[in-house]
Motif scaffolding. Structure first.
Motif, short mmCIF file in Angstrom:
data_model
loop_
_atom_site.label_atom_id
_atom_site.label_comp_id
_atom_site.label_asym_id
_atom_site.label_seq_id
_atom_site.Cartn_x
_atom_site.Cartn_y
_atom_site.Cartn_z
N PHE A 72 -8.23 3.34 8.47
CA PHE A 72 -9.54 3.14 9.09
C PHE A 72 -10.64 3.76 8.23
CE2 PHE A 72 -12.96 4.81 11.78
CZ PHE A 72 -13.37 3.65 12.44
N ILE A 73 -10.33 4.86 7.56
CA ILE A 73 -11.33 5.60 6.79
C ILE A 73 -11.84 4.77 5.61
CG2 ILE A 73 -11.75 7.66 5.38
CD1 ILE A 73 -9.56 9.04 7.08
N GLY A 74 -10.93 4.19 4.84
CA GLY A 74 -11.32 3.43 3.65
C GLY A 74 -11.31 1.93 3.86
N ARG A 75 -11.05 1.49 5.12
CA ARG A 75 -10.99 0.06 5.45
C ARG A 75 -9.95 -0.67 4.62
NH1 ARG A 75 -12.09 0.27 9.85
NH2 ARG A 75 -12.48 -1.96 9.95
N GLU A 76 -8.79 -0.02 4.39
CA GLU A 76 -7.72 -0.62 3.61
C GLU A 76 -6.75 -1.40 4.49
OE1 GLU A 76 -7.83 3.47 1.13
OE2 GLU A 76 -7.93 3.08 3.28
N THR A 77 -5.90 -2.19 3.85
CA THR A 77 -4.86 -2.95 4.55
C THR A 77 -3.52 -2.80 3.83
OG1 THR A 77 -5.45 -4.94 3.32
CG2 THR A 77 -6.48 -4.65 5.49
N LYS A 78 -3.38 -1.71 3.12
CA LYS A 78 -2.17 -1.48 2.32
C LYS A 78 -0.92 -1.41 3.19
CE LYS A 78 -0.39 1.70 -1.21
NZ LYS A 78 -0.69 2.92 -2.01
N TYR A 79 -1.03 -0.77 4.34
CA TYR A 79 0.09 -0.65 5.27
C TYR A 79 -0.21 -1.53 6.48
CZ TYR A 79 1.32 3.36 2.39
OH TYR A 79 1.67 4.17 1.33
N SER A 80 0.30 -2.74 6.43
CA SER A 80 -0.03 -3.71 7.48
C SER A 80 1.15 -4.07 8.37
CB SER A 80 -0.59 -4.99 6.85
OG SER A 80 0.33 -5.52 5.90
N GLY A 81 2.36 -3.77 7.96
CA GLY A 81 3.55 -4.08 8.75
C GLY A 81 4.67 -3.12 8.39
N ILE A 82 5.68 -3.05 9.24
CA ILE A 82 6.76 -2.10 9.01
C ILE A 82 7.52 -2.41 7.73
CG2 ILE A 82 8.93 -1.18 9.90
CD1 ILE A 82 7.87 -1.50 12.70
N PHE A 83 7.95 -3.66 7.58
CA PHE A 83 8.76 -4.02 6.42
C PHE A 83 7.97 -3.85 5.12
CE2 PHE A 83 10.38 -7.13 3.31
CZ PHE A 83 11.69 -6.68 3.21
N LEU B 116 0.76 1.20 16.23
CA LEU B 116 1.53 1.26 17.48
C LEU B 116 2.95 0.73 17.32
CD1 LEU B 116 1.73 1.80 20.52
CD2 LEU B 116 0.74 -0.47 20.92
N THR B 117 3.13 -0.36 16.56
CA THR B 117 4.45 -0.96 16.42
C THR B 117 5.46 0.02 15.82
OG1 THR B 117 3.46 -3.16 16.11
CG2 THR B 117 5.75 -2.88 15.45
N SER B 118 5.07 0.66 14.73
CA SER B 118 5.97 1.63 14.09
C SER B 118 6.21 2.84 14.98
CB SER B 118 5.42 2.06 12.73
OG SER B 118 4.09 2.53 12.85
N ARG B 119 5.21 3.23 15.75
CA ARG B 119 5.38 4.37 16.67
C ARG B 119 6.34 4.01 17.80
NH1 ARG B 119 1.11 7.23 20.63
NH2 ARG B 119 2.32 9.12 21.06
N SER C 114 5.42 -2.00 4.60
CA SER C 114 5.13 -0.58 4.41
C SER C 114 6.32 0.15 3.82
CB SER C 114 4.74 0.07 5.75
OG SER C 114 3.56 -0.50 6.27
N VAL C 115 7.52 -0.21 4.29
CA VAL C 115 8.75 0.38 3.75
C VAL C 115 8.87 0.06 2.26
CG1 VAL C 115 11.27 0.25 3.77
CG2 VAL C 115 10.01 0.42 5.92
N VAL C 116 8.60 -1.19 1.90
CA VAL C 116 8.66 -1.61 0.49
C VAL C 116 7.64 -0.86 -0.34
CG1 VAL C 116 8.34 -3.54 -1.10
CG2 VAL C 116 9.57 -3.89 1.07
N THR C 117 6.43 -0.74 0.19
CA THR C 117 5.35 -0.05 -0.54
C THR C 117 5.69 1.41 -0.80
OG1 THR C 117 3.66 -1.51 0.41
CG2 THR C 117 2.92 0.62 -0.45
N PHE D 69 9.25 6.16 10.18
CA PHE D 69 8.34 5.38 11.03
C PHE D 69 7.09 6.20 11.36
CE2 PHE D 69 12.51 3.49 11.88
CZ PHE D 69 12.22 2.15 11.71
N HIS D 70 7.26 7.50 11.50
CA HIS D 70 6.13 8.38 11.77
C HIS D 70 5.15 8.37 10.59
CE1 HIS D 70 3.95 11.76 13.49
NE2 HIS D 70 4.12 12.45 12.38
N VAL D 71 5.70 8.41 9.38
CA VAL D 71 4.88 8.36 8.18
C VAL D 71 4.08 7.06 8.13
CG1 VAL D 71 4.93 8.26 5.65
CG2 VAL D 71 6.39 9.89 6.86
N ILE D 72 4.74 5.95 8.41
CA ILE D 72 4.08 4.65 8.40
C ILE D 72 2.97 4.62 9.45
CG2 ILE D 72 4.39 2.18 8.88
CD1 ILE D 72 7.22 2.46 7.71
N THR D 73 3.24 5.15 10.63
CA THR D 73 2.24 5.19 11.70
C THR D 73 0.98 5.91 11.26
OG1 THR D 73 3.91 5.14 13.45
CG2 THR D 73 1.74 6.01 14.04
#
Length: 293
Positions: A140-151, A74-77, A153-156, A129-133
């Motif tokens: 949710f599918i793989g129960r990952e936490t790779k993309y947890s915040g905007i900053f 929601l934040t990135s959206r 996620s941008v770095v990743t 931001f749409h890509v990050i969202t």
């Protein structure tokens, strides 16, 4: 300025309210079906095997992640929505319409071109931001936490994919927006001009004219839905998440390759409907990392 602020507040409110719906829609678009189909009835009362609808799917998400789980990404959206509103408004302010007859076809072309430039610019600026969202959602599918915040996620994305990673799925998204806009405006013009009589003659038809834009907009969005689907799939394609990698999802070489494969499989409308979802015969569905036939 006041108009822009009101648009920002209204847009933010609508974004929050509609986010769970978009979340479920995206998971369905990528092919995640965690719940087994059940027997139901179609609009004609005939028994048919149906996939879970919006509410059953949302209930499943809440069961696993709680109510807050419905608002992943929601934040990135919200950032994309706010930035897009500002950019769209600024571009429109910088371009002025000529003094032409508002009912003329030339005026429609001029107005649509102006709106197309504004929308396309806003989409280009906010697409990262749409890509990050989207990637936050399919975790949710793989129960990952790779993309947890905007900053982070941008770095990743930049570290793993470079600048092009932020533009994943951009071309079909832009094409869909542009085609939808032109279809909507031109259809509305021809309906109002050649089908409906002037509102001064028939008041009921005058009321219909006021709804023609909304009706044609709905039709245009239905026709261009495959571009939305392909864009979202390309945004998460081969991104290091379970939902975008084999064996769960195919890896596409380009958005055209994605389009062709979906077309061959008959999946061009996947996720378009969130209710009365008929289960295609012979298809396989992901069920908690297993397969359901």
């Amino acid at each position: 300025m006041a108009d822009t602020l009101s648009q920002l507040y209204l847009g933010a409110g609508l974004t929050v309210l509609s986010h769970p719906l978009m979340y479920v829609k995206v998971l369905i678009q990528v092919g995640h079906e965690p719940l087994a189909p059940s027997m139901g009835r179609n609009i004609f009362g005939r028994p048919v095997l149906q996939l879970p609808g919006l509410f059953a799917y949302a209930k499943h998400i809440v069961k696993i992640d709680g109510k807050r789980g419905l608002f992943k990404g929601l934040t990135s959206r919200l950032c994309a929505g706010a930035m897009g509103t500002v950019v769209h408004s600024k571009v429109l302010q910088c371009s002025e319409l000529g003094k032409n007859d508002p009912s003329s076809l030339y005026h429609v072309f001029e107005e649509t071109t102006r709106e197309m430039i504004a929308r396309s610019t806003a989409t280009l600026v906010t697409h990262p931001f749409h890509v990050i969202t989207l990637r936050c959602m399919i975790q949710f599918i793989g129960r990952e936490t790779k993309y947890s915040g905007i900053f982070s996620s941008v770095v990743t994305i930049y570290r793993e994919e470079g600048i092009l990673g932020f533009l994943a799925g951009l071309i079909p998204r832009l094409l869909g927006d542009v085609i939808s806009l032109w279809l909507c405006n031109l259809l509305a013009y021809f309906i109002n001009t050649y089908i409906l009589e002037p509102p001064s003659q028939v008041s009921q038809i005058g009321e219909l004219r006021s709804y023609s834009q909304a009706i044609t907009g709905f039709l245009a969005s239905m026709l261009t839905y495959p571009f939305v689907l392909v864009s979202n799939l390309m945004a998460v394609n081969n991104c290091g998440l379970v939902g975008g990698l084999p064996p769960y999802a195919a890896v596409y070489s380009s958005w055209i390759d994605c389009w062709r494969q979906l077309s061959r499989e008959g999946n061009m409308s996947r996720g378009n409907s969130l209710f009365f979802r008929k289960a295609p015969a012979g298809r396989m569905y992901a069920l908690d990392q297993k397969r359901f036939v």
